[in-house]
Write a protein that holds these residues in place. Structure first.
Motif, PDB file in Angstrom:
ATOM      1  N   MET A 189      -7.831   1.681  -8.521  1.00  0.00           N
ATOM      2  CA  MET A 189      -8.687   0.577  -8.061  1.00  0.00           C
ATOM      3  C   MET A 189      -7.981  -0.336  -7.064  1.00  0.00           C
ATOM      4  O   MET A 189      -8.524  -0.584  -5.985  1.00  0.00           O
ATOM      5  CB  MET A 189      -9.228  -0.207  -9.260  1.00  0.00           C
ATOM      6  N   PRO A 190      -6.782  -0.844  -7.370  1.00  0.00           N
ATOM      7  CA  PRO A 190      -6.111  -1.648  -6.349  1.00  0.00           C
ATOM      8  C   PRO A 190      -5.826  -0.840  -5.081  1.00  0.00           C
ATOM      9  O   PRO A 190      -5.818  -1.402  -3.986  1.00  0.00           O
ATOM     10  CB  PRO A 190      -4.803  -2.094  -7.002  1.00  0.00           C
ATOM     11  N   TRP A 191      -5.632   0.459  -5.239  1.00  0.00           N
ATOM     12  CA  TRP A 191      -5.363   1.273  -4.043  1.00  0.00           C
ATOM     13  C   TRP A 191      -6.597   1.283  -3.143  1.00  0.00           C
ATOM     14  O   TRP A 191      -6.492   1.108  -1.924  1.00  0.00           O
ATOM     15  CB  TRP A 191      -4.985   2.705  -4.430  1.00  0.00           C
ATOM     16  N   LEU A 192      -7.761   1.481  -3.729  1.00  0.00           N
ATOM     17  CA  LEU A 192      -8.991   1.525  -2.934  1.00  0.00           C
ATOM     18  C   LEU A 192      -9.235   0.191  -2.249  1.00  0.00           C
ATOM     19  O   LEU A 192      -9.479   0.127  -1.045  1.00  0.00           O
ATOM     20  CB  LEU A 192     -10.179   1.886  -3.826  1.00  0.00           C
ATOM     21  N   SER A 193      -9.143  -0.887  -3.025  1.00  0.00           N
ATOM     22  CA  SER A 193      -9.444  -2.165  -2.393  1.00  0.00           C
ATOM     23  C   SER A 193      -8.296  -2.575  -1.476  1.00  0.00           C
ATOM     24  O   SER A 193      -8.520  -3.242  -0.464  1.00  0.00           O
ATOM     25  CB  SER A 193      -9.765  -3.217  -3.446  1.00  0.00           C
ATOM     26  N   GLY A 194      -7.064  -2.140  -1.795  1.00  0.00           N
ATOM     27  CA  GLY A 194      -5.951  -2.417  -0.891  1.00  0.00           C
ATOM     28  C   GLY A 194      -6.122  -1.685   0.434  1.00  0.00           C
ATOM     29  O   GLY A 194      -5.802  -2.217   1.501  1.00  0.00           O
ATOM     30  N   THR A 195      -6.633  -0.462   0.376  1.00  0.00           N
ATOM     31  CA  THR A 195      -6.892   0.282   1.616  1.00  0.00           C
ATOM     32  C   THR A 195      -7.956  -0.446   2.437  1.00  0.00           C
ATOM     33  O   THR A 195      -7.837  -0.567   3.656  1.00  0.00           O
ATOM     34  CB  THR A 195      -7.369   1.709   1.284  1.00  0.00           C
TER      35      THR A 195
ATOM     36  N   TRP B  10       0.835  -1.210   0.000  1.00  0.00           N
ATOM     37  CA  TRP B  10       0.000   0.000   0.000  1.00  0.00           C
ATOM     38  C   TRP B  10       0.866   1.256   0.000  1.00  0.00           C
ATOM     39  O   TRP B  10       0.588   2.225  -0.711  1.00  0.00           O
ATOM     40  CB  TRP B  10      -0.904  -0.036   1.220  1.00  0.00           C
ATOM     41  N   ILE B  11       1.945   1.233   0.804  1.00  0.00           N
ATOM     42  CA  ILE B  11       2.828   2.402   0.880  1.00  0.00           C
ATOM     43  C   ILE B  11       3.425   2.703  -0.492  1.00  0.00           C
ATOM     44  O   ILE B  11       3.402   3.838  -0.976  1.00  0.00           O
ATOM     45  CB  ILE B  11       3.950   2.162   1.911  1.00  0.00           C
ATOM     46  N   PHE B  12       3.941   1.668  -1.162  1.00  0.00           N
ATOM     47  CA  PHE B  12       4.558   1.893  -2.463  1.00  0.00           C
ATOM     48  C   PHE B  12       3.537   2.339  -3.493  1.00  0.00           C
ATOM     49  O   PHE B  12       3.804   3.218  -4.305  1.00  0.00           O
ATOM     50  CB  PHE B  12       5.281   0.631  -2.931  1.00  0.00           C
ATOM     51  N   LEU B  13       2.364   1.717  -3.434  1.00  0.00           N
ATOM     52  CA  LEU B  13       1.340   2.087  -4.411  1.00  0.00           C
ATOM     53  C   LEU B  13       0.923   3.542  -4.222  1.00  0.00           C
ATOM     54  O   LEU B  13       0.772   4.296  -5.192  1.00  0.00           O
ATOM     55  CB  LEU B  13       0.136   1.158  -4.267  1.00  0.00           C
ATOM     56  N   THR B  14       0.777   3.957  -2.959  1.00  0.00           N
ATOM     57  CA  THR B  14       0.410   5.345  -2.681  1.00  0.00           C
ATOM     58  C   THR B  14       1.460   6.296  -3.247  1.00  0.00           C
ATOM     59  O   THR B  14       1.143   7.276  -3.926  1.00  0.00           O
ATOM     60  CB  THR B  14       0.286   5.569  -1.160  1.00  0.00           C
ATOM     61  N   LEU B  15       2.736   5.964  -2.978  1.00  0.00           N
ATOM     62  CA  LEU B  15       3.816   6.816  -3.492  1.00  0.00           C
ATOM     63  C   LEU B  15       3.814   6.845  -5.010  1.00  0.00           C
ATOM     64  O   LEU B  15       3.984   7.894  -5.625  1.00  0.00           O
ATOM     65  CB  LEU B  15       5.166   6.285  -3.004  1.00  0.00           C
TER      66      LEU B  15
END
Lengths: 364, 659, 166
Positions: free
Chosen positions: B250-256, B215-220
């Motif tokens: 999309m992966p960010w939302l479901s990853g969160t 999640w951290i890497f995806l956010t960055l």
């Protein structure tokens, strides 16, 4: 040789990665278990309680819940101890020992090109002079210009070479850069116009025409620009005008000018075909339709000539191009067929024809 | 030799992945420790070969070995060394290599640090990971092989595209992939749990940190991509709802959502089946993102690949893993034991609400992204679904989520006290209302919704802070506050930072979209214009030469209330040899706001088209994400085991426990 | 609350959120999507003035006219039909005559497309997908397109086009 050695070494490493765990003495496996985690959690509750992070009541509730889970986990944890499967292990070992090198070797030989050495830039720079081709020299000059695009002399030198190599788009760019850095001259604009024209398969496009006109504005006697403007006139069907331009040039030209024959040929072409002259004043008022008729007549004559003598590759190409420009693709394709039929006996000319056709955007 | 060694290493990695995909599963079924251990050693070896392979490709790019087709097509001997390296993943083949390299890296990390996992779980996880790896090695070797050679190497490479030579664009893909691929770990854990038919405490303990890393890497990655678009594309936009951006959102939302449900599972042993589903869903969306970008199905800003063979192969991978994952789920989920009861009003309840809203919001993005594709495939109608669609769907779903955010951490596990939580949020609520009133008064007659947006942002930020204040007892016992603050678990700080970051981003978004001031003008030297209360005067032009370009720079003197505050120099670059042009915008930062100037065409009469923006608080958008990431990092540091203790109803007031 | 009631609360709220989301999506799909159209579609289907759509094709060479105050006019073509486009603002870097472009806006009463957005994306070789498809359908692809206008503009044909040096 070294390549095969390295590949073999890697294969051994891969096989070893599979065999190693199989061959190890079955000591106590390092393994986490659920009960251990719950015990850790109980310990943590005590630490949090001591640090004042949670209250006594809360700690009690947590303790109860973790203990409940601990009991459940202890009950459920699989009692079935490790069950060594010697037969299976042996099978896996054999498969790894034989199958792995075989599969990877086969796959690599199918995909890879082991015989081809690497060819990094540094080695190439030291490659013997024998491989130095014109291409390579051009490449070096281009590389230098990429770094230092304001080297006007470089562009000036490069442009004609690119023209000769047939790299017209690059030549156009080089000439534009040359004009931008060295300033506009009649010659440069005329060269640029020629490059654009060559890039357009010999058609004097509006863009090319603008360059020639630009050149003449700078120097009214620029030979190349005048010749091509004549050609533009011819291509537009204004043969009389074309002839006029060329005749004027011939009149002014010194007797030993190398381009005299070219002009004479061009003049003969337009006058021979279209019977031009001052006295045909009626032609001046010729409508578009008549002019188009005249052009069609010329094309027909060319076609007839070629039907009698089919060995003239340039003639064929000219015919195909004419049909293309007239927008008659079907006829163009038909004459491509005729040309091929006429040239089947002559492999060299056939190749020449095919290359020419490619230049016209018709692929064999 | 080097490219061939790299090629062979890739083949070996595929074969090892196949071994790793089969042997450990058999071992786990038969409970043979040696066969299960094959997973760990092959995972490490597979990583080693992936490293060799990726290294060989990188080295070929560095030495400009044009006998490798991939280098010839995507590099040039004159590129700066940095961009020779980043150019490795700037193309389709290389970026897939990066993908599998990161996949192998994560597998090796599980192998190395997974010593405290139950042996069968570890074996099954690594086997599942190897299935994914094998599929992608096969994809690379058959359709996107970067090691194809050219027998008569050309003297010079093809690509020297100046637009792609940018550090933001170079770092964006690795970060994004670390995020995408990181979710493969939670997917593998989910598959392993389904194969075993049980989820134990170790499962939960592992999944959350790994999800957090991804999640951290995806956010960055997302934030960096957005900032790149903002400063490089020259029209000041930072989010376009472009399908490629949505593919990462999309992966960010479901990853969160996964992050939060894994929390419930870790602490309370509840929501197991849902968490498994989310883990499968999140990685599926990551695969979908890879498919959308890599198959060329949408030709968009990231359009490099347009080869149908590749598209079909990735689609097959997509169907196999998503279909397989969900089939396994449908078949085995019933065998998982449900645990943990909780009341609707409780920390768990709040997290369920969070999950519900996040996944629904994700679904709307999904619809908006795929609907045009489906419509085109079925009805041959071409439509574009742009910002208005997402503003109307995504927005309304996010508002209740944001309102709920501050309540979550204040509710107790198992059964919460909504009234008590509300009381503690009174300060935040009052401040938010004050903010709404203030903004309303200031922008009277302006956009009606914006003040509420600002109020909501204030509520989220102050709510996060008041949670911390509450837990330290700053108001009740100021003397002890520092000691208690130090004693607070890092994850509590992490939560507060992440939530406050969300509020900051929201504040930035609201202010930028509402009060951004835009001027488009034709100016000549000496002209002056006003933007966002700043007066900007065009002083003149200068011609400059860069290493491989010419540029026209315009000098703008910026003043506020008559006092000069600086000079801005946007430029237009002409890359001579390629004959291409880029626009370099000039940015001036004032606090968190920015002035933004980019140039249009210079006309023959000496005037130039200029685009000027004043973007109030725009930097908060990215600062917020950085704060979020920082919060995630803090939470990751927290190596404590987590047990969520319900708060006894009786003693709730008397004890005021921290957690 | 019993276990069953709790579950009901959960499922109920989940359904409620989903229902809201579906309503939002349907509503948004009705109002805020934009169709992609080619010049031929515009000519043949007679789109109503005032309806928003995207128009894509190639910028017809020789039609770009720059007026005062950043107003520009050009024509978008798909080789078969042309549509006049009026736009006010800065054109993107990669906007060129003969290159692919997508613009968004509405038709006015006089049949001129008033664009408020003009897109030419950042990749040099980028041809918007819709444009590429539309052109392929019309049988014009970028390469042979470049030569076409010359042929059409040259009115009558040429017999020979020798490019020899004088």
């Amino acid at each position: 040789m070294t390549l095969w050695f390295i590949l073999a070494l890697m294969t051994v490493a891969a096989v070893f990665a599979v065999l190693w765990p199989l061959g190890r003495a079955p000591g106590a496996p390092r393994e986490g278990s659920e009960t251990a985690i719950y015990k850790d959690q109980l310990g943590e509750i005590e630490r949090d309680l001591a640090a004042g992070l949670i209250g006594a009541g809360e700690a009690e509730a947590a303790r109860t819940e973790v203990s409940r889970r601990l009991l459940a986990a202890a009950d459920a944890s699989p009692v079935a101890a490790a069950a060594p499967q010697r037969g299976l292990r042996r099978a896996v070992a054999v498969a790894a020992l034989i199958g792995l090198p075989f599969v990877s070797g086969a796959l690599y030989l199918k995909l890879g090109t082991p015989g081809l050495p690497a060819f990094p830039l540094a080695e190439r720079a030291q490659a013997p002079a024998a491989t130095e081709s014109l291409d390579r020299l051009v490449m070096q000059v281009e590389a230098r210009l990429e770094k230092n695009p304001n080297d006007g002399r470089g562009w000036e030198v490069l442009a004609p070479v690119l023209m000769r190599l047939g790299r017209y788009p690059d030549a156009i760019k080089a000439l534009r850069n040359s004009i931008a850095t060295n300033g506009p001259t009649a010659t440069r604009h005329a060269d640029l116009g020629e490059a654009i024209l060559m890039g357009a398969n010999g058609v004097v496009t509006a863009e090319a025409k603008a360059e020639f006109e630009h050149a003449l504005a700078l120097d009214a006697d620029e030979i190349k620009a005048r010749y091509f403007l004549g050609l533009a006139a011819e291509q537009d069907g204004r043969t009389r005008e074309a002839a006029g331009i060329w005749r004027a040039m011939l009149a002014k030209a010194p007797d030993d000018a190398p381009w005299r024959p070219l002009l004479q040929r061009a003049l003969a072409r337009v006058e021979g075909v279209a019977a031009p002259s001052e006295e045909q004043i009626a032609a001046a008022g010729a409508s578009d339709a008549e002019r188009g008729e005249k052009v069609r007549g010329m094309v027909e004559r060319l076609a007839t000539r070629l039907r009698q003598d089919g060995s003239d590759v340039d003639g064929w190409l000219r015919l195909v191009r004419a049909y293309m420009v007239m927008g008659d693709r079907d006829k163009a394709l038909a004459s491509v067929k005729d040309a091929r039929a006429a040239l089947t006996q002559d492999a060299g000319r056939l190749r020449q024809l095919n290359e020419g056709l490619k230049g016209l955007g018709i692929d064999g | 030799m080097m490219p061939e060694a790299g090629h062979y290493a890739l083949v070996l990695a595929l074969v090892l992945a196949l071994v790793q995909a089969v042997v450990p599963i058999i071992g786990a079924r038969r409970r043979d420790p040696a066969l299960m251990n094959v997973a760990a050693s092959t995972a490490s070896a597979q990583f080693m070969f992936a490293l060799i392979s990726f290294g060989a490709l990188t080295a070929s790019h560095m030495v400009s070995d044009f006998s490798v087709a991939n280098v010839f097509e995507n590099s040039h001997s004159l590129k700066p060394m940095l961009y020779k390296i980043t150019g490795v993943w700037g193309n389709h083949e290389g970026s897939m290599m990066l993908w599998v390299f990161i996949l192998a890296l994560f597998g090796a990390l599980v192998a190395v640090f997974g010593g405290n996992l139950p042996a069968t779980l570890r074996a099954n996880v690594l086997a599942a990971q190897a299935w994914i790896a094998a599929a992608f090695y096969l994809f690379i070797l058959t359709t996107s092989n970067p090691f194809l050679r050219i027998a008569n190497p050309p003297v010079e490479g093809r690509d020297l595209n100046p637009v792609l030579q940018d550090i933001g664009l170079a770092l964006h893909p690795p970060l994004l992939y670390l995020g995408y691929v990181g979710f493969s770990i939670s997917f593998s854990f989910a598959v392993a749990a389904l194969i075993e038919g049980r989820i134990d405490a170790a499962w939960a303990r592992w999944v959350r940190p790994w999800t957090l890393v991804a999640w951290i890497f995806l956010t960055l990655g997302i934030a960096m991509g957005s900032y790149w678009a903002y400063y490089e594309l020259g029209w000041g936009g930072w989010w376009f709802w472009d399908p490629v951006e949505n593919a990462s959102l999309m992966p960010w939302l479901s990853g969160t959502a996964l992050l939060h449900s894994a929390l419930v599972m870790e602490k309370r042993n509840a929501l197991k089946i849902w968490t498994i589903l989310l883990a499968i869903l999140t990685f599926s969306l990551s695969l979908l993102g890879t498919f959308l970008v890599r198959s060329g199905v949408l030709t968009s800003v990231h359009a490099f690949a347009t080869d149908p063979a590749r598209g079909v192969f990735i689609l097959a991978i997509l169907i196999f893993f998503i279909g397989g994952g969900f089939a396994l789920y449908a078949w085995r989920a019933g065998s998982l034991k449900q645990g943990g009861l909780f009341a609707p009003v409780s920390r768990e309840g709040a997290l369920v609400l969070n999950n519900l809203l996040l996944t629904t919001a994700c679904a709307t993005v999904f619809v908006g992204t795929l609907y045009p594709l489906a419509l085109e495939a079925l009805a041959a109608d071409k439509i574009s679904v742009g910002a208005p669609f997402f503003n109307l769907t995504f927005g309304p779903l996010f508002v209740p989520l944001l309102i709920a955010v501050p309540f979550g951490p204040l509710l107790a596990w198992k059964r919460g006290d909504l009234l008590g939580a509300s009381q503690r949020l009174i300060a935040a609520g009052l401040l938010a209302l004050a903010g709404v009133a203030l903004v309303m008064a200031w922008s009277w007659g302006g956009p009606a919704l914006a003040p509420f947006g600002v109020g909501l942002a204030i509520f989220v930020i102050v709510g996060a802070v008041s949670d911390l204040v509450e837990r330290c007892g700053l108001i009740r016992k100021p003397a002890l506050a520092l000691k208690r603050a130090r004693g607070l678990p890092a994850s509590t700080w992490g939560t507060a930072f992440a939530h406050a970051g969300l509020g900051l981003t929201l504040l930035g978004i609201v202010c930028e979209t509402t009060w951004s001031d835009e001027r488009i003008a034709t100016m000549r030297a000496g002209d002056q214009t006003m933007v966002g209360g700043y007066s900007v005067r065009l002083d003149g032009f200068a011609q400059r030469h860069g290493p491989n370009y010419r540029e026209v720079t315009a000098q703008f003197a910026v003043a506020r209330n008559g006092a000069a505050i600086g000079v801005m120099e946007p430029s237009k670059r002409n890359f001579v040899t390629r004959g291409s042009a880029t626009t370099e915008a000039a940015l001036m930062t004032r606090g968190f706001s920015q002035l933004y100037i980019s140039l249009g065409d210079l006309s023959a009469d000496g005037t130039i088209a200029v685009r000027l923006y004043h973007k109030p608080l725009v930097l908060l958008i990215w600062l917020g994400t950085v704060v979020m990431v920082f919060g995630g990092g803090l939470s990751l540091m927290d190596r404590r085991l987590r047990v969520g203790a319900p708060r006894p109803a009786r003693s709730a007031k008397a004890l005021q426990p921290a957690e | 609350m019993t276990r069953k009631q709790r579950r009901l609360v959960l499922i109920g709220s989940a359904l409620a959120v989903l229902a809201v989301a579906v309503a939002l999506v349907l509503n948004a799909l009705r109002d805020s999507i934009v169709f992609f159209t080619t010049p031929t579609d515009v000519v043949e289907k007679s789109i109503q003035p005032g309806k928003r759509f995207r128009l894509g094709g190639l910028v017809q060479p020789g039609t770009l006219v720059k007026g005062g105050n950043l107003a520009v006019k050009f024509e978008i073509t798909d080789g078969k039909s042309n549509v006049k486009v009026a736009y006010q603002g800065i054109l993107p870097d990669l906007f060129r005559e003969g290159q692919g472009v997508v613009s968004e806006g509405v038709l006015d009463a006089g049949g001129v497309f008033k664009a408020d957005t003009v897109l030419a994306k950042h990749d040099e070789n980028y041809m918007p997908k819709e444009v590429a498809d539309a052109l392929k359908k019309q049988g014009h692809w970028k390469d042979d397109y470049a030569a076409k206008p010359e042929a059409a503009g040259g009115a009558a044909a040429a017999t020979s086009a020798q490019g020899g040096k004088p």
